[in-house]
Design an enzyme around this catalytic site. Structure first.
Site, PDB file in Angstrom:
ATOM      1  N   SER A   6       1.069  -1.237  -0.070  1.00  0.00           N
ATOM      2  CA  SER A   6       0.002   0.021  -0.115  1.00  0.00           C
ATOM      3  C   SER A   6       0.843   1.291  -0.152  1.00  0.00           C
ATOM      4  O   SER A   6       1.904   1.108   0.347  1.00  0.00           O
ATOM      5  CB  SER A   6      -0.904   0.122   1.296  1.00  0.00           C
ATOM      6  OG  SER A   6      -1.438   1.305   1.441  1.00  0.00           O
ATOM      7  N   TYR A  38      -2.123  -1.526  10.466  1.00  0.00           N
ATOM      8  CA  TYR A  38      -2.259  -1.541   8.747  1.00  0.00           C
ATOM      9  C   TYR A  38      -0.689  -1.148   8.402  1.00  0.00           C
ATOM     10  O   TYR A  38      -0.329  -1.731   7.637  1.00  0.00           O
ATOM     11  CB  TYR A  38      -3.571  -0.698   8.300  1.00  0.00           C
ATOM     12  CG  TYR A  38      -3.524  -0.839   6.592  1.00  0.00           C
ATOM     13  CD1 TYR A  38      -4.167  -1.820   6.258  1.00  0.00           C
ATOM     14  CD2 TYR A  38      -3.085   0.247   5.789  1.00  0.00           C
ATOM     15  CE1 TYR A  38      -4.618  -2.114   4.820  1.00  0.00           C
ATOM     16  CE2 TYR A  38      -3.400   0.003   4.595  1.00  0.00           C
ATOM     17  CZ  TYR A  38      -3.984  -1.187   4.009  1.00  0.00           C
ATOM     18  OH  TYR A  38      -4.291  -1.199   2.658  1.00  0.00           O
TER      19      TYR A  38
HETATM   20  P1  NDP Z   1     -11.569  -5.868   0.151  1.00  0.00           P
HETATM   21  O1  NDP Z   1     -11.888  -5.655   1.403  1.00  0.00           O
HETATM   22  O2  NDP Z   1     -12.493  -5.150  -0.991  1.00  0.00           O
HETATM   23  O3  NDP Z   1     -11.230  -7.244  -0.430  1.00  0.00           O
HETATM   24  C1  NDP Z   1     -10.395  -7.873   0.746  1.00  0.00           C
HETATM   25  C2  NDP Z   1     -10.471  -9.392   0.098  1.00  0.00           C
HETATM   26  O4  NDP Z   1      -9.507 -10.206   1.065  1.00  0.00           O
HETATM   27  C3  NDP Z   1     -11.505 -10.245  -0.110  1.00  0.00           C
HETATM   28  O5  NDP Z   1     -11.614 -11.106  -1.165  1.00  0.00           O
HETATM   29  C4  NDP Z   1     -11.724 -11.109   1.325  1.00  0.00           C
HETATM   30  O6  NDP Z   1     -12.450 -12.351   1.037  1.00  0.00           O
HETATM   31  C5  NDP Z   1      -9.982 -11.360   1.437  1.00  0.00           C
HETATM   32  N1  NDP Z   1      -9.841 -11.691   2.633  1.00  0.00           N
HETATM   33  C6  NDP Z   1      -9.812 -10.925   3.848  1.00  0.00           C
HETATM   34  N2  NDP Z   1      -9.307 -11.542   4.842  1.00  0.00           N
HETATM   35  C7  NDP Z   1      -8.884 -12.946   4.354  1.00  0.00           C
HETATM   36  C8  NDP Z   1      -8.236 -14.080   4.883  1.00  0.00           C
HETATM   37  N3  NDP Z   1      -7.851 -14.335   6.309  1.00  0.00           N
HETATM   38  N4  NDP Z   1      -7.885 -15.148   4.219  1.00  0.00           N
HETATM   39  C9  NDP Z   1      -8.394 -15.055   2.828  1.00  0.00           C
HETATM   40  N5  NDP Z   1      -8.735 -13.842   2.132  1.00  0.00           N
HETATM   41  C10 NDP Z   1      -9.331 -12.997   3.145  1.00  0.00           C
HETATM   42  O7  NDP Z   1     -10.107  -5.075  -0.185  1.00  0.00           O
HETATM   43  P2  NDP Z   1      -9.335  -4.249  -1.387  1.00  0.00           P
HETATM   44  O8  NDP Z   1      -9.627  -5.108  -2.535  1.00  0.00           O
HETATM   45  O9  NDP Z   1      -9.416  -2.984  -1.281  1.00  0.00           O
HETATM   46  O10 NDP Z   1      -7.732  -4.451  -0.842  1.00  0.00           O
HETATM   47  C11 NDP Z   1      -7.098  -5.532  -1.375  1.00  0.00           C
HETATM   48  C12 NDP Z   1      -5.747  -5.398  -0.838  1.00  0.00           C
HETATM   49  O11 NDP Z   1      -4.989  -4.180  -1.353  1.00  0.00           O
HETATM   50  C13 NDP Z   1      -5.394  -5.480   0.634  1.00  0.00           C
HETATM   51  O12 NDP Z   1      -4.175  -5.898   0.903  1.00  0.00           O
HETATM   52  C14 NDP Z   1      -5.235  -4.126   0.836  1.00  0.00           C
HETATM   53  O13 NDP Z   1      -4.517  -3.515   2.044  1.00  0.00           O
HETATM   54  C15 NDP Z   1      -4.542  -3.488  -0.501  1.00  0.00           C
HETATM   55  N6  NDP Z   1      -4.916  -1.959  -0.565  1.00  0.00           N
HETATM   56  C16 NDP Z   1      -6.019  -1.623  -0.719  1.00  0.00           C
HETATM   57  C17 NDP Z   1      -6.104  -0.143  -0.922  1.00  0.00           C
HETATM   58  C18 NDP Z   1      -7.670   0.554  -1.187  1.00  0.00           C
HETATM   59  O14 NDP Z   1      -7.544   1.720  -1.264  1.00  0.00           O
HETATM   60  N7  NDP Z   1      -8.768  -0.201  -1.353  1.00  0.00           N
HETATM   61  C19 NDP Z   1      -5.097   0.639  -1.309  1.00  0.00           C
HETATM   62  C20 NDP Z   1      -3.759  -0.191  -0.937  1.00  0.00           C
HETATM   63  C21 NDP Z   1      -3.664  -1.171  -0.744  1.00  0.00           C
HETATM   64  P3  NDP Z   1     -13.039 -12.763   2.287  1.00  0.00           P
HETATM   65  O15 NDP Z   1     -13.911 -11.790   3.222  1.00  0.00           O
HETATM   66  O16 NDP Z   1     -14.135 -14.193   1.647  1.00  0.00           O
HETATM   67  O17 NDP Z   1     -12.091 -13.584   3.136  1.00  0.00           O
END
Ligand code: NDP
Length: 253
Positions: A137, A150
């Site tokens: 990030s 985070y």
């Molecule tokens: P979302 O919350 O939209 O999606 C998160 C995903 O991670 C879901 O598919 C969820 O599925 C999965 N997930 C969460 N916990 C677990 C777990 N323990 N095991 C397996 N899967 C898991 O997040 P984003 O798409 O926004 O973020 C994706 C990545 O990008 C993250 O690492 C985030 O930190 C990073 N990021 C996001 C930014 C943003 O502004 N959105 C900016 C910078 C980085 P399920 O709930 O079914 O497990």
């Protein structure tokens, strides 16, 4: 070496950035294993994307990961590309931060990347080919108030990924991090609501203060932009890029 129909693993691929990354690899001609705790949702996404399959895997649980790799080996023979994307956010001042939430954020982001990489590497080392991409990030190099777990996990992911890159630099394996700025997904929408409540402001004010305050373009990043960059880092053209941190931030100081 060009590989066709590679086996690509995307953790957290059922929605948001992970889904866009999975789509970009499917469009590139690869097979994508989509991992999420909610296996039904992961499978729903896989069916929507095409050459993909959903798996119920919690990246904080090593037994769940071991079962997944056993299945993947039987179905596909191993793994070529790993995208460590699963993540979560929790908004709190340090002195109020619930210990179990701290552990959950660190485990999902940092330990999850470690466990997935640990179990994917032997396949990549055997075939002397692999691409590991960590979705860190902008907060991997820039702190922000109320996001201590985070920020700590995202800084640490960069060091971890560089170490993986060094250890495997002569084994045909690259490891790089992508550092997205605020991206238009449910994670950012939930965060905005929490930040607005904490500040006693509107979500629009929270967006301007906390999310786009330091950003030059003043625009959210779209998930598809992260997908395109991940496919590039996994391409032959990027074979000598390793141990790098690539920002997709819209510009920030
Ligand atoms: P979302 O919350 O939209 O999606 C998160 C995903 O991670 C879901 O598919 C969820 O599925 C999965 N997930 C969460 N916990 C677990 C777990 N323990 N095991 C397996 N899967 C898991 O997040 P984003 O798409 O926004 O973020 C994706 C990545 O990008 C993250 O690492 C985030 O930190 C990073 N990021 C996001 C930014 C943003 O502004 N959105 C900016 C910078 C980085 P399920 O709930 O079914 O497990």
């Amino acid at each position: 070496m060009t590989k066709d129909n590679r086996t690509v693993i995307v953790t957290g691929g059922s929605r948001g950035i992970g889904k866009a990354i999975a789509q970009a690899f499917v469009d590139n001609g690869d097979f994508v294993a989509i991992l999420g705790r909610n296996g039904e949702k992961a499978q729903e996404t896989a069916e929507e994307l095409g050459n993909a399959k959903g798996y119920s895997v919690d990246v904080t649980d090593s037994d769940s990961i071991k079962d997944f790799f056993k299945n993947l080996e039987a179905e596909r023979g191993g793994a070529d590309v790993l995208v460590n994307n699963a993540g979560m956010q929790y908004i709190s001042a340090v002195e109020e931060f619930p210990e179990e939430k701290w552990d959950q954020v660190i485990d999902t982001i940092l330990k999850g990347s470690f466990l997935m990489t640990k179990h994917a590497l032997p396949y990549m080392q055997d075939q002397e080919y692999g691409r590991i991409i960590t979705i860190s990030s902008g907060h991997g190099r820039r702190p922000d108030k109320f996001k201590s777990a985070y920020v700590a996990a995202k800084f640490a992911q960069l060091g971890f990924t560089k170490t993986v890159a060094m250890e495997n630099a002569q084994k045909g394996i690259t490891a790089n991090s992508i550092l997205p700025g605020a991206t238009n997904t449910s994670l950012i929408q939930n965060q905005l609501a929490d930040l607005a409540e904490r500040d006693g402001s509107s979500e629009q004010e929270a967006l301007e203060t906390h999310i786009l305050g330091a950003q030059w373009m003043k625009q959210l990043i779209e998930p598809e932009e992260i997908g395109a960059t991940a496919v590039f880092l996994a391409s032959d053209g990027a074979a000598k890029i390793t141990g790098e941190d690539l920002g997709i931030t819209g510009g920030e100081s």
